[in-house]
Design a protein around this motif. Structure first.
Motif, PDB file in Angstrom:
ATOM      1  N   PRO A   1       7.525  -2.412 -12.403  1.00  0.00           N
ATOM      2  CA  PRO A   1       8.472  -3.281 -13.125  1.00  0.00           C
ATOM      3  C   PRO A   1       9.914  -2.773 -13.046  1.00  0.00           C
ATOM      4  CG  PRO A   1       6.485  -2.929 -14.431  1.00  0.00           C
ATOM      5  CD  PRO A   1       6.371  -2.015 -13.236  1.00  0.00           C
ATOM      6  N   GLY A   2      10.844  -3.732 -13.133  1.00  0.00           N
ATOM      7  CA  GLY A   2      12.269  -3.386 -13.125  1.00  0.00           C
ATOM      8  C   GLY A   2      12.850  -3.279 -11.736  1.00  0.00           C
ATOM      9  N   ASP A   3      12.251  -3.985 -10.774  1.00  0.00           N
ATOM     10  CA  ASP A   3      12.725  -3.942  -9.379  1.00  0.00           C
ATOM     11  C   ASP A   3      12.810  -2.504  -8.855  1.00  0.00           C
ATOM     12  OD1 ASP A   3      13.527  -5.051  -6.954  1.00  0.00           O
ATOM     13  OD2 ASP A   3      15.663  -4.983  -7.488  1.00  0.00           O
ATOM     14  N   LYS A   4      11.771  -1.713  -9.219  1.00  0.00           N
ATOM     15  CA  LYS A   4      11.698  -0.320  -8.780  1.00  0.00           C
ATOM     16  C   LYS A   4      10.466  -0.132  -7.887  1.00  0.00           C
ATOM     17  CE  LYS A   4      14.981   1.590 -11.521  1.00  0.00           C
ATOM     18  NZ  LYS A   4      16.046   2.504 -11.094  1.00  0.00           N
ATOM     19  N   TYR A   5      10.485   0.986  -7.156  1.00  0.00           N
ATOM     20  CA  TYR A   5       9.375   1.299  -6.261  1.00  0.00           C
ATOM     21  C   TYR A   5       8.964   2.751  -6.479  1.00  0.00           C
ATOM     22  CZ  TYR A   5      10.906  -2.978  -3.958  1.00  0.00           C
ATOM     23  OH  TYR A   5      11.262  -4.276  -3.697  1.00  0.00           O
ATOM     24  N   GLN A   6       7.647   2.949  -6.699  1.00  0.00           N
ATOM     25  CA  GLN A   6       7.136   4.301  -6.897  1.00  0.00           C
ATOM     26  C   GLN A   6       6.606   4.835  -5.573  1.00  0.00           C
ATOM     27  OE1 GLN A   6       3.374   5.161  -9.119  1.00  0.00           O
ATOM     28  NE2 GLN A   6       4.782   6.195 -10.551  1.00  0.00           N
ATOM     29  N   VAL A   7       7.203   5.911  -5.084  1.00  0.00           N
ATOM     30  CA  VAL A   7       6.836   6.488  -3.786  1.00  0.00           C
ATOM     31  C   VAL A   7       5.604   7.369  -3.957  1.00  0.00           C
ATOM     32  CG1 VAL A   7       7.613   7.927  -1.863  1.00  0.00           C
ATOM     33  CG2 VAL A   7       9.264   6.489  -3.087  1.00  0.00           C
ATOM     34  N   PHE A   8       4.544   7.079  -3.164  1.00  0.00           N
ATOM     35  CA  PHE A   8       3.341   7.919  -3.240  1.00  0.00           C
ATOM     36  C   PHE A   8       3.013   8.626  -1.932  1.00  0.00           C
ATOM     37  CE2 PHE A   8       1.681   3.718  -2.109  1.00  0.00           C
ATOM     38  CZ  PHE A   8       0.761   3.996  -1.110  1.00  0.00           C
ATOM     39  N   ASP A   9       3.765   8.339  -0.867  1.00  0.00           N
ATOM     40  CA  ASP A   9       3.569   9.070   0.390  1.00  0.00           C
ATOM     41  C   ASP A   9       4.782   8.871   1.290  1.00  0.00           C
ATOM     42  OD1 ASP A   9       2.308  10.798   2.095  1.00  0.00           O
ATOM     43  OD2 ASP A   9       0.505   9.591   2.374  1.00  0.00           O
ATOM     44  N   SER A  10       4.917   9.773   2.263  1.00  0.00           N
ATOM     45  CA  SER A  10       6.022   9.675   3.224  1.00  0.00           C
ATOM     46  C   SER A  10       5.665  10.481   4.460  1.00  0.00           C
ATOM     47  CB  SER A  10       7.330  10.200   2.616  1.00  0.00           C
ATOM     48  OG  SER A  10       7.234  11.587   2.360  1.00  0.00           O
ATOM     49  N   ALA A  11       6.385  10.218   5.550  1.00  0.00           N
ATOM     50  CA  ALA A  11       6.164  10.963   6.799  1.00  0.00           C
ATOM     51  C   ALA A  11       7.354  10.762   7.716  1.00  0.00           C
ATOM     52  CB  ALA A  11       4.886  10.495   7.495  1.00  0.00           C
ATOM     53  N   SER A  12       7.553  11.728   8.587  1.00  0.00           N
ATOM     54  CA  SER A  12       8.560  11.582   9.638  1.00  0.00           C
ATOM     55  C   SER A  12       8.138  10.454  10.570  1.00  0.00           C
ATOM     56  CB  SER A  12       8.683  12.889  10.423  1.00  0.00           C
ATOM     57  OG  SER A  12       9.421  12.681  11.601  1.00  0.00           O
ATOM     58  N   ARG A  13       9.096   9.648  11.017  1.00  0.00           N
ATOM     59  CA  ARG A  13       8.769   8.519  11.893  1.00  0.00           C
ATOM     60  C   ARG A  13       8.140   8.988  13.204  1.00  0.00           C
ATOM     61  NH1 ARG A  13      12.693   4.684  15.175  1.00  0.00           N
ATOM     62  NH2 ARG A  13      11.356   2.857  15.546  1.00  0.00           N
ATOM     63  N   GLY A  14       8.524  10.161  13.658  1.00  0.00           N
ATOM     64  CA  GLY A  14       7.961  10.691  14.899  1.00  0.00           C
ATOM     65  C   GLY A  14       6.499  11.078  14.790  1.00  0.00           C
ATOM     66  N   LEU A  15       5.984  11.137  13.557  1.00  0.00           N
ATOM     67  CA  LEU A  15       4.591  11.525  13.342  1.00  0.00           C
ATOM     68  C   LEU A  15       3.739  10.340  12.898  1.00  0.00           C
ATOM     69  CD1 LEU A  15       5.185  14.954  11.546  1.00  0.00           C
ATOM     70  CD2 LEU A  15       4.563  14.566  13.943  1.00  0.00           C
ATOM     71  N   LEU A  16       4.125   9.148  13.332  1.00  0.00           N
ATOM     72  CA  LEU A  16       3.373   7.927  13.010  1.00  0.00           C
ATOM     73  C   LEU A  16       2.654   7.415  14.252  1.00  0.00           C
ATOM     74  CD1 LEU A  16       6.120   6.005  10.982  1.00  0.00           C
ATOM     75  CD2 LEU A  16       4.348   7.522  10.084  1.00  0.00           C
ATOM     76  N   ARG A  17       1.428   6.949  14.064  1.00  0.00           N
ATOM     77  CA  ARG A  17       0.668   6.309  15.142  1.00  0.00           C
ATOM     78  C   ARG A  17       0.047   5.032  14.589  1.00  0.00           C
ATOM     79  NH1 ARG A  17       3.258   9.733  16.906  1.00  0.00           N
ATOM     80  NH2 ARG A  17       2.717  11.448  18.333  1.00  0.00           N
ATOM     81  N   VAL A  18      -0.044   3.998  15.415  1.00  0.00           N
ATOM     82  CA  VAL A  18      -0.638   2.734  14.978  1.00  0.00           C
ATOM     83  C   VAL A  18      -1.739   2.317  15.937  1.00  0.00           C
ATOM     84  CG1 VAL A  18       1.403   1.892  13.755  1.00  0.00           C
ATOM     85  CG2 VAL A  18       1.128   1.397  16.191  1.00  0.00           C
ATOM     86  N   GLU A  19      -2.686   1.549  15.411  1.00  0.00           N
ATOM     87  CA  GLU A  19      -3.808   1.087  16.211  1.00  0.00           C
ATOM     88  C   GLU A  19      -4.237  -0.275  15.679  1.00  0.00           C
ATOM     89  OE1 GLU A  19      -8.565   2.136  16.649  1.00  0.00           O
ATOM     90  OE2 GLU A  19      -7.184   3.667  15.880  1.00  0.00           O
ATOM     91  N   GLU A  20      -4.315  -1.244  16.579  1.00  0.00           N
ATOM     92  CA  GLU A  20      -4.718  -2.594  16.174  1.00  0.00           C
ATOM     93  C   GLU A  20      -6.239  -2.676  16.103  1.00  0.00           C
ATOM     94  OE1 GLU A  20      -3.966  -7.257  17.571  1.00  0.00           O
ATOM     95  OE2 GLU A  20      -2.974  -5.602  18.614  1.00  0.00           O
ATOM     96  N   LEU A  21      -6.758  -3.291  15.046  1.00  0.00           N
ATOM     97  CA  LEU A  21      -8.200  -3.459  14.916  1.00  0.00           C
ATOM     98  C   LEU A  21      -8.689  -4.597  15.801  1.00  0.00           C
ATOM     99  CD1 LEU A  21      -9.163  -3.112  11.144  1.00  0.00           C
ATOM    100  CD2 LEU A  21      -9.520  -1.483  12.982  1.00  0.00           C
ATOM    101  N   GLU A  22      -9.904  -4.463  16.313  1.00  0.00           N
ATOM    102  CA  GLU A  22     -10.528  -5.585  17.015  1.00  0.00           C
ATOM    103  C   GLU A  22     -10.746  -6.699  16.000  1.00  0.00           C
ATOM    104  OE1 GLU A  22     -11.105  -5.707  20.232  1.00  0.00           O
ATOM    105  OE2 GLU A  22     -10.286  -3.691  20.502  1.00  0.00           O
ATOM    106  N   ASP A  23     -10.913  -7.922  16.503  1.00  0.00           N
ATOM    107  CA  ASP A  23     -11.096  -9.073  15.625  1.00  0.00           C
ATOM    108  C   ASP A  23     -12.313  -8.860  14.721  1.00  0.00           C
ATOM    109  OD1 ASP A  23     -10.927 -11.496  14.447  1.00  0.00           O
ATOM    110  OD2 ASP A  23     -11.738 -12.636  16.124  1.00  0.00           O
ATOM    111  N   GLN A  24     -12.062  -8.829  13.417  1.00  0.00           N
ATOM    112  CA  GLN A  24     -13.119  -8.565  12.440  1.00  0.00           C
ATOM    113  C   GLN A  24     -13.398  -9.783  11.561  1.00  0.00           C
ATOM    114  OE1 GLN A  24     -14.764  -5.595  12.019  1.00  0.00           O
ATOM    115  NE2 GLN A  24     -13.653  -4.495  13.610  1.00  0.00           N
ATOM    116  N   GLY A  25     -12.956 -10.961  11.985  1.00  0.00           N
ATOM    117  CA  GLY A  25     -13.127 -12.143  11.152  1.00  0.00           C
ATOM    118  C   GLY A  25     -11.875 -12.427  10.347  1.00  0.00           C
ATOM    119  N   GLN A  26     -11.875 -13.558   9.651  1.00  0.00           N
ATOM    120  CA  GLN A  26     -10.677 -14.047   8.988  1.00  0.00           C
ATOM    121  C   GLN A  26     -10.144 -13.091   7.930  1.00  0.00           C
ATOM    122  OE1 GLN A  26      -9.000 -16.672  10.051  1.00  0.00           O
ATOM    123  NE2 GLN A  26      -7.415 -16.121   8.573  1.00  0.00           N
TER     124      GLN A  26
END
Length: 505
Positions: A334-359
């Protein structure tokens, strides 16, 4: 655009058809500055109506047109356009100063500090343009066949064009001051409206005159690119054109960075105020940090094995702030605020797309933090609202991953290309603004109407609606575009690495 459409429709286009009118030529011709007929390059003869080098009486009477090769005539026209457009630009700057800045009624209304913010160092810019134009004129007058202009461009860019960086960097303050004056001072608004109605302004607004220096430095780069495509390879004129282009590109980048700097700082301060850290606090504000993307995603609850349980709510909302060097993961409170619970350097990010698992698991991807705020590896299963939103997040989070059409480590020879047929203004930080006739490599696209592209003339990347462009169907035009792109940027080592595989092909 029309030339490219005609070439696309030809079943068997001629070998050299792609080079007759390049996309960037069309782009330069489509700018508002070039729609007004440019004047001949002479301060003393600014009413001349000759727009083409070959239409000049002295050229027609000399017989030189029957001697020169067609390619040399095209090169002469490209160099002549640079000179005539500088004369037209100087004339417009002169009008900004004499008609607006030096208007006695306006000077009485504006406080000295207001006038300084509004007009900045335009007198310095005009003096630089006049000196530049005089040198160009002198070169044109030396011989009826122009020897070169890019050496002059290079010299003036290195020695004098820093005034453009000062002017353009003031643009945010300038726009804000102008809006404030229109709002707070009715007398200012009245005088500006009256001055804009003068026939000398040809229907153009005061703000369109203020933005002239930014438009000019950008267009100069495109005009030099146009010359570079027409000079003979491995010649002295190619060398001077490459040098001029490289220096202009440095100035344009410095101008762009100057414009962004203030708005970025204000944005970072605003974000910092909204964040509350549940974990160890991370300093957000930094002179080298800026926002790339922000938005809401759905995080899957529980371990991965629970994704087969469809009876309970699988996802909960989280909010991401992605900076150029940092990812901050939050939950909105509440109050247009954001509670930070994790963070990481952008260089240490990896992404992976999931195969189609339904709607229920459509548009889901895995985000891995190789080292998070607790110095351990964690994974998040995230769901986006659409396919385009998922792909936009994946490319922003891990920009060097392979896309649909192009591997960033091994580029394809003939990836799809698109030409802009409708201008587009970017709405989000990961989007790309487009001008008419811009040509882009298509790096990725989505089924719901978005394209991730790289503009050829400056290698800027971003997303835009697919309806803004038309695909270039003719393979010879695509090959010619890539060849010209490499040639323009081959003097820059970083660009050579970026386009290395294209060169090998």
């Amino acid at each position: 655009i029309e030339t490219r459409r005609l070439q696309d429709s030809q079943a068997d286009p001629e070998e050299n058809s792609a080079g007759e009118e390049t996309p960037n030529e069309s782009e330069a011709a489509s700018t508002p500055e070039s729609k007004a007929a440019p004047q001949i390059s002479s301060l003393r003869n600014s009413t001349s109506r000759f727009n083409l080098w070959q239409d000049l009486p002295e050229i027609r009477s000399s017989g030189v047109l029957s001697i020169l090769q067609p390619d040399e005539i095209k090169l002469q026209e490209a160099m002549f356009e640079l000179v005539t457009s500088e004369a037209s630009y100087y004339k417009s700057l002169n009008l900004l100063v004499s008609h607006f800045m030096e208007n006695e009624r306006l000077k009485k209304i504006l406080h000295q500090s207001e006038a300084h913010i509004l007009f900045s160092n335009v007198l310095d810019v005009m003096a630089v343009s006049e000196r530049f134009l005089l040198d160009l004129e002198q070169r044109v007058e030396e011989n009826i066949v122009i020897s070169d202009v890019c050496d002059i461009v290079h010299q003036h860019t290195v020695n004098h064009f820093s005034v453009y960086i000062t002017y353009v960097s003031n643009q945010t303050y300038q726009e804000r001051a102008y809006k404030q004056l229109l709002q707070d001072k009715p007398a200012f608004r009245e005088v500006i409206s009256q001055l804009e109605l003068d026939p000398k302004c040809k229907g153009l607004s005061f703000s369109s005159f203020l933005i002239l220096p930014f438009q000019r430095i950008t267009r100069l780069k495109l005009l030099v690119q146009n010359i570079l495509k027409k000079v003979e390879e491995k010649s002295e004129r190619e060398s001077t054109a490459l040098d001029a282009h490289k220096e202009l590109e440095t100035v344009v980048k410095a101008c762009n960075e100057g414009v962004r700097k203030m708005s970025r700082t204000e944005q970072m301060i605003s974000i910092q105020k909204k964040l509350e850290f549940k974990i160890k606090s991370v300093p957000i504000i930094s002179h080298s940090r800026w926002l790339l993307k922000q938005g809401e995603l759905q995080q899957m609850n529980g371990p991965k094995t629970s994704r087969t349980l469809r009876t309970k709510k699988l996802f909960r909302e989280i909010y991401l702030f992605l900076f150029n060097d940092l990812l901050v993961i939050c939950r909105q409170i509440p109050g247009d605020k954001y509670q930070v619970f994790d963070s990481a350097s952008r260089g240490l990010l990896r992404v992976e797309e999931l195969e189609d698992q339904g709607q229920s698991l459509a548009n889901v991807f895995i985000l891995r933090l190789l080292e998070n705020a607790d110095d351990r590896e964690v994974s998040y299963m995230l769901k986006a609202s659409s396919q385009s939103e998922m792909k936009r997040w994946m490319i922003s989070l891990a920009p060097n991953r392979r896309t649909k059409f192009v591997s960033f480590t091994s580029r394809l020879v003939d990836c799809p290309q698109i030409q802009c047929v409708h201008p587009y203004m970017a709405q989000e930080p990961d989007e790309l603004s487009l001008e008419l006739a811009d040509v882009l490599n298509v790096l990725d696209k989505t089924d719901d109407g978005w394209i991730f592209g790289e503009r050829l003339h400056d290698q800027e990347r971003g997303w835009f609606p697919s309806s803004m462009g038309e695909e270039i169907l003719n393979p010879k035009i695509r090959a010619q575009n890539l060849k010209e792109c490499f040639r323009v940027h081959k003097s820059d080592d970083s660009q050579r690495r970026k386009l290395g595989s294209r060169n090998r092909q």
